[in-house]
Write an enzyme that holds these catalytic residues in place. Structure first.
Site, mmCIF file in Angstrom:
data_model
loop_
_atom_site.group_PDB
_atom_site.id
_atom_site.type_symbol
_atom_site.label_atom_id
_atom_site.label_comp_id
_atom_site.label_asym_id
_atom_site.label_seq_id
_atom_site.Cartn_x
_atom_site.Cartn_y
_atom_site.Cartn_z
ATOM 1 N N LYS A 91 0.826 -1.215 0.000
ATOM 2 C CA LYS A 91 0.000 0.000 0.000
ATOM 3 C C LYS A 91 0.857 1.261 0.000
ATOM 4 O O LYS A 91 0.591 2.190 -0.763
ATOM 5 C CB LYS A 91 -0.943 0.016 1.209
ATOM 6 C CG LYS A 91 -1.962 -1.098 1.215
ATOM 7 C CD LYS A 91 -2.908 -1.021 2.405
ATOM 8 C CE LYS A 91 -2.237 -1.060 3.753
ATOM 9 N NZ LYS A 91 -1.614 -2.347 4.105
ATOM 10 N N ARG B 139 11.353 -5.913 5.108
ATOM 11 C CA ARG B 139 11.131 -4.532 5.550
ATOM 12 C C ARG B 139 11.650 -4.336 6.970
ATOM 13 O O ARG B 139 12.240 -3.293 7.286
ATOM 14 C CB ARG B 139 9.633 -4.193 5.461
ATOM 15 C CG ARG B 139 9.317 -2.747 5.768
ATOM 16 C CD ARG B 139 7.887 -2.407 5.444
ATOM 17 N NE ARG B 139 6.965 -2.902 6.449
ATOM 18 C CZ ARG B 139 5.645 -2.816 6.359
ATOM 19 N NH1 ARG B 139 5.081 -2.292 5.288
ATOM 20 N NH2 ARG B 139 4.870 -3.266 7.316
ATOM 21 N N ARG C 197 11.080 -1.255 11.975
ATOM 22 C CA ARG C 197 9.802 -0.849 12.547
ATOM 23 C C ARG C 197 9.358 -1.834 13.609
ATOM 24 O O ARG C 197 9.363 -3.042 13.392
ATOM 25 C CB ARG C 197 8.724 -0.759 11.452
ATOM 26 C CG ARG C 197 8.760 0.538 10.709
ATOM 27 C CD ARG C 197 7.761 0.655 9.592
ATOM 28 N NE ARG C 197 6.448 0.092 9.845
ATOM 29 C CZ ARG C 197 5.462 0.123 8.968
ATOM 30 N NH1 ARG C 197 5.632 0.698 7.788
ATOM 31 N NH2 ARG C 197 4.299 -0.414 9.235
ATOM 32 N N ARG D 24 -0.814 -8.725 13.587
ATOM 33 C CA ARG D 24 -1.372 -7.759 12.637
ATOM 34 C C ARG D 24 -2.010 -8.464 11.444
ATOM 35 O O ARG D 24 -3.076 -8.056 10.970
ATOM 36 C CB ARG D 24 -0.279 -6.791 12.155
ATOM 37 C CG ARG D 24 0.187 -5.829 13.242
ATOM 38 C CD ARG D 24 1.361 -4.980 12.795
ATOM 39 N NE ARG D 24 1.011 -4.166 11.671
ATOM 40 C CZ ARG D 24 1.827 -3.919 10.637
ATOM 41 N NH1 ARG D 24 3.023 -4.447 10.596
ATOM 42 N NH2 ARG D 24 1.436 -3.152 9.659
#
Length: 191
Positions: free
Chosen positions: A14, A128, A134, A145
């Site tokens: 996204k 990532r 993160r 998640r």
């Protein structure tokens, strides 16, 4: 006004596709995740409030998310449109967004869901995590998640499908190929 919801699980692409769509269509990008991270980094009251919720992999309550989103929209009165990334995540949020936009003489133009399987998502987010570090990409948080998405968030799609606003695009493949498919869907809105 062109108002898009880019939908998909964590790691679907996204953010990557939003950047390209913003540039092509001159839209204002509203990512609830980015807004939350900015508040956390700035140690605002909101940031302190949601920091632990996000770190635990939970969804921030609708009331906080919706108020924050409305604030972001109101900051951009001259926008040609918005791309909503990571919002809405519940039917209640979708209904609140529709009401807010209607009250401002606007509406959601279309919802595009990036279809990506769980195995691909896990691989993408692992990469990532190596790059960005993160906190919400850590393996235990990621699993929660993804479960949250497939258990709860995905139920927003029928809400938009019933309005005739839902399109699905294969989110696996080359970034440019996916972008071309997204652009074709968006261009069909004005055809």
């Amino acid at each position: 006004m062109l108002n898009l919801v880019l939908f998909g699980p964590p790691g679907a692409g996204k953010g990557t596709q939003s950047e390209k769509l913003i540039s092509k269509y001159n839209l204002v990008h509203i990512s609830t995740g980015d807004i939350f991270r900015a508040h956390i980094k700035g140690q605002t009251d909101l940031g302190k409030q949601v920091s632990q919720i996000i770190a635990d992999g939970n969804l921030v309550p609708d009331s906080i998310t919706i108020a924050m989103l409305e604030e972001e929209i109101n900051k951009n009165p001259q926008a040609k449109g918005f791309i909503f990334d990571g919002f809405p995540r519940t039917v209640a949020q979708a209904e609140a967004l529709d009401k807010f936009l209607k009250d401002n003489n606007s509406s959601i133009t279309g919802v595009i869901a990036l279809d990506v399987n769980e195995q691909e998502l896990t691989q993408r987010i692992a990469k990532r995590q190596e790059i960005s570090g993160r906190a919400d990409d850590a393996a235990d948080k990621l699993k929660k998640r993804i479960e949250e998405y497939f258990g709860k968030t995905i139920h927003v799609l029928p809400y938009y499908e019933a309005q005739g606003k839902l399109s699905k695009v294969n989110g696996i493949g080359e970034i440019e190929t996916i972008f071309t498919e997204l652009s074709q869907v968006i261009d069909s809105y004005s055809a």
